[in-house]
Design an enzyme around this catalytic site. Sequence first.
Site, short mmCIF file in Angstrom:
data_model
loop_
_atom_site.label_atom_id
_atom_site.label_comp_id
_atom_site.label_asym_id
_atom_site.label_seq_id
_atom_site.Cartn_x
_atom_site.Cartn_y
_atom_site.Cartn_z
N LEU A 95 56.61 25.21 76.01
CA LEU A 95 55.26 24.79 76.43
C LEU A 95 54.19 25.26 75.44
CD1 LEU A 95 55.46 25.69 80.24
CD2 LEU A 95 56.34 23.69 79.05
N ALA A 97 51.79 25.42 72.36
CA ALA A 97 51.22 24.39 71.48
C ALA A 97 49.74 24.67 71.25
CB ALA A 97 51.35 23.00 72.11
N GLN A 98 49.23 24.16 70.13
CA GLN A 98 47.77 23.96 70.01
C GLN A 98 47.57 22.65 70.77
OE1 GLN A 98 44.58 23.09 70.13
NE2 GLN A 98 44.87 21.71 68.40
N SER A 140 53.99 14.59 75.56
CA SER A 140 52.67 14.25 76.13
C SER A 140 52.40 12.75 76.13
CB SER A 140 51.61 14.95 75.28
OG SER A 140 50.33 14.43 75.56
N GLU A 142 49.75 11.62 75.27
CA GLU A 142 48.96 11.37 74.06
C GLU A 142 49.80 10.63 73.01
OE1 GLU A 142 45.72 12.01 72.56
OE2 GLU A 142 45.33 11.80 74.69
N TYR A 163 47.13 15.84 67.11
CA TYR A 163 47.92 16.40 68.22
C TYR A 163 48.98 15.39 68.67
CZ TYR A 163 49.07 17.70 73.05
OH TYR A 163 49.74 17.98 74.21
N ARG A 198 43.16 25.44 84.45
CA ARG A 198 43.02 24.61 83.26
C ARG A 198 42.06 25.30 82.27
NH1 ARG A 198 45.15 20.94 79.81
NH2 ARG A 198 44.66 18.79 80.37
N GLY A 199 42.35 25.20 80.98
CA GLY A 199 41.47 25.76 79.96
C GLY A 199 40.06 25.22 80.12
N LYS A 206 35.82 21.79 82.43
CA LYS A 206 34.45 21.93 81.92
C LYS A 206 33.47 21.45 82.98
CE LYS A 206 31.69 20.44 77.94
NZ LYS A 206 31.73 19.76 76.62
P1 NAP Z 1 47.57 25.46 77.34
O1 NAP Z 1 46.97 25.97 78.62
O2 NAP Z 1 46.68 25.16 76.20
O3 NAP Z 1 48.66 26.54 76.89
C1 NAP Z 1 49.23 26.52 75.60
C2 NAP Z 1 50.09 27.75 75.42
O4 NAP Z 1 50.62 27.75 74.08
C3 NAP Z 1 49.32 29.07 75.59
O5 NAP Z 1 50.15 29.99 76.21
C4 NAP Z 1 49.09 29.48 74.13
O6 NAP Z 1 48.89 30.87 73.95
C5 NAP Z 1 50.41 29.03 73.52
N1 NAP Z 1 50.37 28.94 72.06
C6 NAP Z 1 49.41 28.41 71.28
N2 NAP Z 1 49.74 28.54 69.99
C7 NAP Z 1 50.93 29.19 69.95
C8 NAP Z 1 51.77 29.66 68.90
N3 NAP Z 1 51.44 29.49 67.62
N4 NAP Z 1 52.92 30.30 69.22
C9 NAP Z 1 53.24 30.49 70.52
N5 NAP Z 1 52.49 30.09 71.56
C10 NAP Z 1 51.34 29.44 71.27
O7 NAP Z 1 48.44 24.15 77.62
P2 NAP Z 1 49.02 23.58 79.00
O8 NAP Z 1 48.01 22.64 79.58
O9 NAP Z 1 49.58 24.67 79.80
O10 NAP Z 1 50.19 22.64 78.46
C11 NAP Z 1 51.51 23.16 78.24
C12 NAP Z 1 52.23 22.28 77.24
O11 NAP Z 1 52.29 20.95 77.73
C13 NAP Z 1 51.57 22.18 75.88
O12 NAP Z 1 52.59 22.04 74.92
C14 NAP Z 1 50.75 20.90 75.96
O13 NAP Z 1 50.56 20.37 74.66
C15 NAP Z 1 51.67 20.06 76.81
N6 NAP Z 1 51.02 19.04 77.63
C16 NAP Z 1 50.00 19.36 78.45
C17 NAP Z 1 49.44 18.39 79.28
C18 NAP Z 1 48.33 18.70 80.25
O14 NAP Z 1 47.70 17.77 80.74
N7 NAP Z 1 48.10 19.97 80.58
C19 NAP Z 1 49.97 17.08 79.25
C20 NAP Z 1 51.03 16.80 78.42
C21 NAP Z 1 51.57 17.79 77.62
P3 NAP Z 1 47.43 31.55 74.17
O15 NAP Z 1 47.28 31.74 75.65
O16 NAP Z 1 47.53 32.83 73.43
O17 NAP Z 1 46.41 30.60 73.62
O1 F7E Z 2 39.83 14.90 77.44
C1 F7E Z 2 36.82 12.83 77.25
C2 F7E Z 2 37.73 12.87 76.04
O2 F7E Z 2 40.24 17.14 76.41
C3 F7E Z 2 39.97 13.88 78.40
C4 F7E Z 2 45.56 17.79 76.90
O3 F7E Z 2 46.13 18.56 77.93
O4 F7E Z 2 45.92 15.75 78.11
C5 F7E Z 2 44.91 16.55 77.50
O5 F7E Z 2 44.28 15.83 76.46
C6 F7E Z 2 38.98 12.75 78.09
C7 F7E Z 2 39.00 12.29 76.62
O6 F7E Z 2 42.11 15.91 77.64
C8 F7E Z 2 34.40 15.51 76.89
O7 F7E Z 2 37.18 12.10 74.96
C9 F7E Z 2 34.37 13.38 77.34
O8 F7E Z 2 38.97 10.90 76.58
O9 F7E Z 2 40.29 16.90 78.93
P1 F7E Z 2 40.57 16.32 77.61
P2 F7E Z 2 42.99 14.95 76.71
O10 F7E Z 2 42.36 14.71 75.40
O11 F7E Z 2 43.31 13.75 77.53
C10 F7E Z 2 46.98 15.31 77.23
C11 F7E Z 2 47.96 14.53 78.07
C12 F7E Z 2 47.58 16.43 76.47
O12 F7E Z 2 48.77 16.41 76.17
C13 F7E Z 2 46.65 17.42 75.90
O13 F7E Z 2 47.34 18.62 75.57
O14 F7E Z 2 37.67 13.25 78.31
N1 F7E Z 2 35.67 13.75 77.17
N2 F7E Z 2 33.58 14.44 77.18
C14 F7E Z 2 35.71 15.05 76.89
N3 F7E Z 2 36.77 15.87 76.65
C15 F7E Z 2 36.50 17.19 76.41
N4 F7E Z 2 37.53 18.05 76.19
N5 F7E Z 2 35.20 17.67 76.39
C16 F7E Z 2 34.13 16.87 76.63
O15 F7E Z 2 32.99 17.33 76.61
#
Ligand code: NAP
Ligand code: F7E
Length: 346
Positions: A95, A97-98, A140, A142, A163, A198-199, A206
């Site tokens: 899990l 990732a940046q 993802s 994405e 990404y 969520r971050g 946000k």
């Molecule tokens: P997240 O909250 O951003 O967590 C990412 C994790 O990766 C954190 O623990 C982070 O550590 C760690 N990390 C970052 N750089 C690293 C490195 N160089 N080495 C080891 N660990 C590292 O993401 P999430 O929302 O839980 O998502 C989990 C995974 O699912 C990610 O791979 C993301 O891309 C993928 N994903 C997420 C979504 C979604 O909607 N949430 C959808 C599809 C896929 P720190 O805490 O130190 O930053």
């Molecule tokens: O943006 C729009 C932005 O950053 C959602 C990650 O977990 O899901 C996530 O990626 C939408 C986009 O998520 C702001 O342009 C408008 O269209 O919350 P987001 P994301 O880009 O969909 C996928 C599945 C992943 O895998 C990723 O790791 O919202 N938007 N205004 C904004 N987005 C942000 N962040 N901030 C704004 O102010």
Amino acid sequence: MGKVTPDAGARTALISGVTGQDGSYLAELLLGKGYTVHGLVRRSSSFNTERIDHIYQDPHQPGGRSLVLHHADLSDGVALVNLLRELEPDEVYNLGAQSHVRVSFDAPLYTGEVTGLGTLRLLEAIRASGIDTRLYQASSSEMFGAAPPPQNERTPFHPRSPYGCAKVYAYWSTVNYREAYGMFAVNGILFNHESPRRGETFVTRKISRAVARIRAGLQDRLFLGNLNAVRDWGYAPEYVEAMWRMLQRDEPDDYVLATGVPASVRDFLRAAFEAGGLDWHEHVGFDANYERPSEVDALIGDAAKARDLLGWEPAVRWRELAELMVRADIEALDAELSGARVRIDR
Ligand code: NAP
Ligand code: F7E
């Protein structure tokens, strides 16, 4: 952090990204199932374990440790091999990732290094260590990018960000190790999933955080980018359950996880502000800095395969998600302002 002798008979899992949103929920789930959970934590100059502090036991206290943290990084392949050799986990969940799409345009090479090559390092570390394990790769939606919805496992990828490109590389690396080496390696292709954990810079959090702060008089304006983008937002705790189910199957395969219900950023914004008793028009401004050089206009998933083969169906839809996130942020802020200790075990 460090060495541990797992309980005899207990299944073990290694989670990269255990400090993230999904990692923390997955760790809770696996601990509840009796696993010994090893988490990979990257070195940080300040504490980065807030999401898992409530499930971490101090190794100096009496009693067994079920969650063990190890310092390692997805950029350090040797450390990954050593850790896998030492732990021999039954399951590995990648899990880490940046994970921020907008940030990936500012840091494309770093994103490729960690999100793309990091996955290959882990796959290669599994192969080099010679252990028998099962790998979950956090792929993802994405990756679909510009491909028109609804998207499922057969939809061609057309990523629109560094990404997304890195995740496509990681996806195909996972498939390749499955085909080339017979590895039990699966891709979960997850659409957006959110929660109170969520971050804070992802759009849903946000917004929910801003609602709480505006209500409390700590903030008046919220600046956002593109409100027209459509996403398929689900609830993170439900999604980690399906990650685990993918690794319990007889054969490795790839699965889409999604609610199938679309909403625009504007829809989510309206619902979140209404949940806080506010009108978003009075508080929201536009800032082009939050736009992406190339946007993903619409992601709407078709998770029929996960429903049929994993028996997985999400219950929480975007409106309820907006309400629960706003509620959680209001409660957390109230607690903070009253000096109470804020727990993150929601
Ligand atoms: P997240 O909250 O951003 O967590 C990412 C994790 O990766 C954190 O623990 C982070 O550590 C760690 N990390 C970052 N750089 C690293 C490195 N160089 N080495 C080891 N660990 C590292 O993401 P999430 O929302 O839980 O998502 C989990 C995974 O699912 C990610 O791979 C993301 O891309 C993928 N994903 C997420 C979504 C979604 O909607 N949430 C959808 C599809 C896929 P720190 O805490 O130190 O930053
Ligand atoms: O943006 C729009 C932005 O950053 C959602 C990650 O977990 O899901 C996530 O990626 C939408 C986009 O998520 C702001 O342009 C408008 O269209 O919350 P987001 P994301 O880009 O969909 C996928 C599945 C992943 O895998 C990723 O790791 O919202 N938007 N205004 C904004 N987005 C942000 N962040 N901030 C704004 O102010």
